[in-house]
Design a protein around this motif. Structure first.
Motif, PDB file in Angstrom:
ATOM      1  N   TYR A   1       1.161   2.216  11.080  1.00 58.94           N
ATOM      2  CA  TYR A   1       2.144   3.069  10.395  1.00 58.94           C
ATOM      3  C   TYR A   1       2.714   2.348   9.176  1.00 58.94           C
ATOM      4  O   TYR A   1       2.780   2.898   8.070  1.00 58.94           O
ATOM      5  CB  TYR A   1       3.245   3.438  11.392  1.00 58.94           C
ATOM      6  CG  TYR A   1       4.401   4.225  10.822  1.00 58.94           C
ATOM      7  CD1 TYR A   1       4.314   5.600  10.634  1.00 58.94           C
ATOM      8  CD2 TYR A   1       5.604   3.596  10.495  1.00 58.94           C
ATOM      9  CE1 TYR A   1       5.386   6.325  10.129  1.00 58.94           C
ATOM     10  CE2 TYR A   1       6.680   4.316   9.977  1.00 58.94           C
ATOM     11  CZ  TYR A   1       6.562   5.675   9.794  1.00 58.94           C
ATOM     12  OH  TYR A   1       7.617   6.396   9.300  1.00 58.94           O
ATOM     13  N   TYR A   2       3.086   1.076   9.357  1.00 61.17           N
ATOM     14  CA  TYR A   2       3.659   0.312   8.236  1.00 61.17           C
ATOM     15  C   TYR A   2       2.604  -0.022   7.181  1.00 61.17           C
ATOM     16  O   TYR A   2       2.912  -0.150   6.006  1.00 61.17           O
ATOM     17  CB  TYR A   2       4.406  -0.919   8.741  1.00 61.17           C
ATOM     18  CG  TYR A   2       5.751  -0.515   9.328  1.00 61.17           C
ATOM     19  CD1 TYR A   2       6.754   0.003   8.510  1.00 61.17           C
ATOM     20  CD2 TYR A   2       5.995  -0.598  10.693  1.00 61.17           C
ATOM     21  CE1 TYR A   2       7.966   0.421   9.035  1.00 61.17           C
ATOM     22  CE2 TYR A   2       7.214  -0.189  11.229  1.00 61.17           C
ATOM     23  CZ  TYR A   2       8.204   0.330  10.386  1.00 61.17           C
ATOM     24  OH  TYR A   2       9.392   0.762  10.896  1.00 61.17           O
ATOM     25  N   GLU A   3       1.366  -0.133   7.659  1.00 64.35           N
ATOM     26  CA  GLU A   3       0.269  -0.364   6.700  1.00 64.35           C
ATOM     27  C   GLU A   3       0.114   0.843   5.768  1.00 64.35           C
ATOM     28  O   GLU A   3      -0.064   0.693   4.562  1.00 64.35           O
ATOM     29  CB  GLU A   3      -1.052  -0.587   7.456  1.00 64.35           C
ATOM     30  CG  GLU A   3      -1.343  -2.047   7.732  1.00 64.35           C
ATOM     31  CD  GLU A   3      -2.584  -2.229   8.590  1.00 64.35           C
ATOM     32  OE1 GLU A   3      -2.781  -3.354   9.059  1.00 64.35           O
ATOM     33  OE2 GLU A   3      -3.334  -1.260   8.801  1.00 64.35           O
ATOM     34  N   ILE A   4       0.195   2.001   6.385  1.00 61.79           N
ATOM     35  CA  ILE A   4       0.082   3.237   5.575  1.00 61.79           C
ATOM     36  C   ILE A   4       1.206   3.266   4.532  1.00 61.79           C
ATOM     37  O   ILE A   4       0.974   3.527   3.345  1.00 61.79           O
ATOM     38  CB  ILE A   4       0.136   4.495   6.473  1.00 61.79           C
ATOM     39  CG1 ILE A   4      -1.135   4.612   7.302  1.00 61.79           C
ATOM     40  CG2 ILE A   4       0.320   5.771   5.634  1.00 61.79           C
ATOM     41  CD1 ILE A   4      -1.136   5.731   8.320  1.00 61.79           C
ATOM     42  N   LYS A   5       2.400   2.970   4.989  1.00 60.13           N
ATOM     43  CA  LYS A   5       3.561   3.019   4.077  1.00 60.13           C
ATOM     44  C   LYS A   5       3.402   2.010   2.936  1.00 60.13           C
ATOM     45  O   LYS A   5       3.685   2.316   1.775  1.00 60.13           O
ATOM     46  CB  LYS A   5       4.834   2.716   4.872  1.00 60.13           C
ATOM     47  CG  LYS A   5       5.270   3.890   5.732  1.00 60.13           C
ATOM     48  CD  LYS A   5       6.770   3.989   5.784  1.00 60.13           C
ATOM     49  CE  LYS A   5       7.228   5.407   5.985  1.00 60.13           C
ATOM     50  NZ  LYS A   5       8.566   5.661   5.609  1.00 60.13           N
ATOM     51  N   GLN A   6       2.937   0.797   3.321  1.00 59.54           N
ATOM     52  CA  GLN A   6       2.756  -0.256   2.330  1.00 59.54           C
ATOM     53  C   GLN A   6       1.685   0.131   1.304  1.00 59.54           C
ATOM     54  O   GLN A   6       1.882  -0.020   0.101  1.00 59.54           O
ATOM     55  CB  GLN A   6       2.374  -1.570   3.058  1.00 59.54           C
ATOM     56  CG  GLN A   6       1.953  -2.730   2.172  1.00 59.54           C
ATOM     57  CD  GLN A   6       3.100  -3.244   1.295  1.00 59.54           C
ATOM     58  OE1 GLN A   6       4.276  -2.907   1.498  1.00 59.54           O
ATOM     59  NE2 GLN A   6       2.754  -4.067   0.312  1.00 59.54           N
ATOM     60  N   ASP A   7       0.559   0.640   1.806  1.00 55.74           N
ATOM     61  CA  ASP A   7      -0.544   1.047   0.913  1.00 55.74           C
ATOM     62  C   ASP A   7      -0.078   2.140  -0.047  1.00 55.74           C
ATOM     63  O   ASP A   7      -0.397   2.116  -1.234  1.00 55.74           O
ATOM     64  CB  ASP A   7      -1.732   1.562   1.730  1.00 55.74           C
ATOM     65  CG  ASP A   7      -2.482   0.438   2.435  1.00 55.74           C
ATOM     66  OD1 ASP A   7      -2.172  -0.741   2.150  1.00 55.74           O
ATOM     67  OD2 ASP A   7      -3.348   0.741   3.274  1.00 55.74           O
ATOM     68  N   LEU A   8       0.674   3.065   0.527  1.00 59.84           N
ATOM     69  CA  LEU A   8       1.172   4.180  -0.287  1.00 59.84           C
ATOM     70  C   LEU A   8       2.096   3.675  -1.391  1.00 59.84           C
ATOM     71  O   LEU A   8       2.046   4.152  -2.536  1.00 59.84           O
ATOM     72  CB  LEU A   8       1.909   5.167   0.627  1.00 59.84           C
ATOM     73  CG  LEU A   8       2.117   6.581   0.120  1.00 59.84           C
ATOM     74  CD1 LEU A   8       0.804   7.194  -0.356  1.00 59.84           C
ATOM     75  CD2 LEU A   8       2.713   7.448   1.209  1.00 59.84           C
ATOM     76  N   ARG A   9       2.886   2.663  -1.050  1.00 59.36           N
ATOM     77  CA  ARG A   9       3.795   2.078  -2.055  1.00 59.36           C
ATOM     78  C   ARG A   9       2.998   1.418  -3.181  1.00 59.36           C
ATOM     79  O   ARG A   9       3.305   1.570  -4.361  1.00 59.36           O
ATOM     80  CB  ARG A   9       4.714   1.058  -1.364  1.00 59.36           C
ATOM     81  CG  ARG A   9       6.163   1.291  -1.709  1.00 59.36           C
ATOM     82  CD  ARG A   9       7.154   0.257  -1.241  1.00 59.36           C
ATOM     83  NE  ARG A   9       6.745  -0.697  -0.253  1.00 59.36           N
ATOM     84  CZ  ARG A   9       7.038  -0.607   1.054  1.00 59.36           C
ATOM     85  NH1 ARG A   9       7.700   0.419   1.528  1.00 59.36           N
ATOM     86  NH2 ARG A   9       6.657  -1.553   1.894  1.00 59.36           N
ATOM     87  N   LEU A  10       1.957   0.688  -2.766  1.00 55.26           N
ATOM     88  CA  LEU A  10       1.105   0.016  -3.768  1.00 55.26           C
ATOM     89  C   LEU A  10       0.413   1.026  -4.688  1.00 55.26           C
ATOM     90  O   LEU A  10       0.390   0.865  -5.909  1.00 55.26           O
ATOM     91  CB  LEU A  10       0.033  -0.820  -3.061  1.00 55.26           C
ATOM     92  CG  LEU A  10       0.429  -2.207  -2.571  1.00 55.26           C
ATOM     93  CD1 LEU A  10      -0.683  -2.805  -1.736  1.00 55.26           C
ATOM     94  CD2 LEU A  10       0.717  -3.131  -3.752  1.00 55.26           C
ATOM     95  N   ILE A  11      -0.127   2.036  -4.055  1.00 54.23           N
ATOM     96  CA  ILE A  11      -0.861   3.053  -4.832  1.00 54.23           C
ATOM     97  C   ILE A  11       0.090   3.761  -5.800  1.00 54.23           C
ATOM     98  O   ILE A  11      -0.215   3.920  -6.990  1.00 54.23           O
ATOM     99  CB  ILE A  11      -1.528   4.078  -3.879  1.00 54.23           C
ATOM    100  CG1 ILE A  11      -2.645   3.408  -3.081  1.00 54.23           C
ATOM    101  CG2 ILE A  11      -2.095   5.262  -4.655  1.00 54.23           C
ATOM    102  CD1 ILE A  11      -3.073   4.177  -1.847  1.00 54.23           C
TER     103      ILE A  11
END
Lengths: 175, 192
Positions: free
Chosen positions: B36-46
């Protein structure tokens, strides 16, 4: 809501131009097309400005008009043909300036890959992604703007994020 | 819920969707929490990457305008071709009709040559209408006047002469033969 008596067209143009320009550049793949669409949007804004019926929120109105203008532009068969016959963006085209901490974590090449993956998303996925994450509209507002259901917005968002994450992972592992 | 959540469920939770069962699983499952946090982090980067100034877009040359006018030009040419072609076709119709008639008559000539002998055709051409009538009357055994009989004999003799002059082949002559009474009746009715 902007006051008609105190707000000039120039003020509105200055306040929204960069946002509209960015939207056009993100949603379309050609600089000339983006410029033309940008001008088209402000022409519509000028016509709307002259009428009695001002929108409640010029930002939302302009976003919707821009999205529709880009959509119309993409629908042109000749545009599609011309785009498909022209090459993709080169990695060297991407800017090298690093601005945010997240950006610093990402290399220039990685950013290039993200942009390339973004450009490869479907038009609808790009629209939804831009409105939701770059423009900051809620899922409900995006659904209203694009005249689609909220569920559809979430589906498009998920597919877009999934594709972009795949590229991020693939190139993250590679580098 | 023991089974880990799918990526879509995690994404929808990050989008604020409320599903109590999935939320409780997320709180208890370390793997799902990490994803879940990976998704959030990736989304922030993108998002951060895409928020950055867009890369310079390729500027297409002015050629598309030329290409865009192609369908119009093609349409105009097609219309011209249709109009000109049509008028030319109209103009050509009378000669072509004549040619067709010529073809038909030529064809009929060839057919008649194939079916009848050239000599037979000539016989028919040379026979006079009087002698024809006389021949028919004699052939049908009808009573015939002296003048008629003379005509018939004359026509026979001229036929034989012309055949002897032109073609060296057996000559078909009208011979007196027994006539079908029904046919005779029919002919006499007609002459009346």
């Amino acid at each position: 809501m902007a006051d008609k008596e105190t707000t000039s067209f120039e003020d509105l143009y200055k306040a929204h131009h960069s946002k509209v320009q960015r939207l056009c550049r993100i949603l379309l793949k050609d600089a000339a097309e983006a410029e033309e669409t940008d001008q088209e949007v402000f022409l519509k804004m000028f016509k709307q400005y002259q009428t009695a019926g001002w929108p409640q929120d010029w930002g939302a109105w302009l976003t919707r008009v821009t999205i529709n203008a880009c959509h119309d532009r993409r629908k042109s068969a000749w545009w599609k043909w011309w785009r498909s016959s022209n090459g993709e963006l080169q990695l060297a085209d991407y800017p090298s300036s690093e601005r945010t901490p997240e950006q610093e974590a990402l290399g220039r090449e990685q950013r290039g890959h993200i942009w390339q993956a973004f450009r490869k998303l479907s038009a609808r996925q790009r629209e939804v992604f831009v409105l939701r994450y770059l423009e900051g509209w809620s899922t409900e507002e995006v659904a209203k703007m694009l005249s689609i259901s909220e569920g559809s917005v979430k589906n498009h968002l998920f597919r877009a994020v999934h594709q972009l994450r795949k590229v991020l992972k693939k190139n993250g592992e590679g580098s | 819920m023991t089974q880990c959540l799918e990526d879509k469920a995690l994404f929808l939770l990050s989008e604020g969707e409320t599903n109590p069962e999935q939320q409780s699983h997320l709180q208890n499952c370390q793997t799902c929490t990490k994803r879940y946090y990976e998704i959030k982090q990736d989304l922030r980067l993108i998002t951060a990457t895409l928020r950055q100034e867009a890369p310079p877009l390729p500027r297409t040359p002015k050629a598309p305008i030329l290409y865009r006018s192609l369908p119009i030009a093609a349409g105009v040419l097609l219309a011209l071709a249709l109009v000109l072609g049509d008028s030319r076709l109209w103009r050509q119709s009378p000669p072509s009709e004549q040619a067709l008639n010529g073809d038909v008559s030529q064809f009929l000539e060839q057919v008649s040559e194939a079916v009848f002998d050239r000599a037979t055709i000539r016989e028919v051409e040379t026979a006079s209408s009087d002698s024809d009538l006389a021949s028919v009357q004699v052939a049908l055994g009808e009573k015939c006047s002296a003048e008629c009989r003379e005509l018939f004999i004359n026509s026979l003799s001229t036929d034989i002469k012309s055949k002897a002059e032109t073609v060296d082949r057996p000559v078909v002559t009208a011979r007196r033969r027994s006539v079908d009474p029904a046919m005779q009746r029919m002919v006499s009715d007609r002459t009346r």
